[in-house]
Design a protein around this motif. Sequence first.
Motif: not given
Length: 202
Positions: A33-34, A36-40, A64, A124
């Motif tokens: 899981w990213d 910094e970009d939590q949708d990624n 999702d 991450r």
Amino acid sequence: MNHLQRELYDLVQTDVSVFDFLHAGTLDGIWYWDLEDQDNGWISDRFWEVLGFDPSQVAESPVDWRELIFPEDLESSSREIAAHCEDERCPFDQILRYRHQQGHTITVQCRGRAVRDESGKPIRMFGAFTDLTDIKRSEAALKVTNTQLQEARDAAQAASDAKTNFLATISHEVRNPLNGILGMTDVLARSSLNSEQLRMIE
């Protein structure tokens, strides 16, 4: 480090199939899981299968994963992730409930660890899932059985107590008048009676 352990590390790095085998053979899914970009984020095919999804369909029409977690579990999970990111000594290890594609509940143990940059900032997270659904179902069934056994035991004890109380009451109720009858019979036996009357008294 043991030389075979080092050799296995090297093998995992050079042969992707080794990692895939270890993952498929020991876990029910892994994730990355990213922060910094939590949708990624990425979840392995195995876990989508546990949730009842065809991984290829998920790839075409992204699902999702956060929407599949019970809301209260998602809240506690978010708090624990935040605590772990703040202090790596706080482990991220939770029991989470997911909604299966067919509607029933899947219970998993989710463990993870943050990956940090050179400054120590978490960027991450990765982790693993273990499907506990069958274990939780067995625990629930065992709990029901134990409850039923306790209720049966309580009912048997209550019946035994009622029997004891009944016999004690009956004994008391019979003994008092019987003592009176025996006393009166003894008095009659000492009085002037003919032989037939004495036989009847005896």
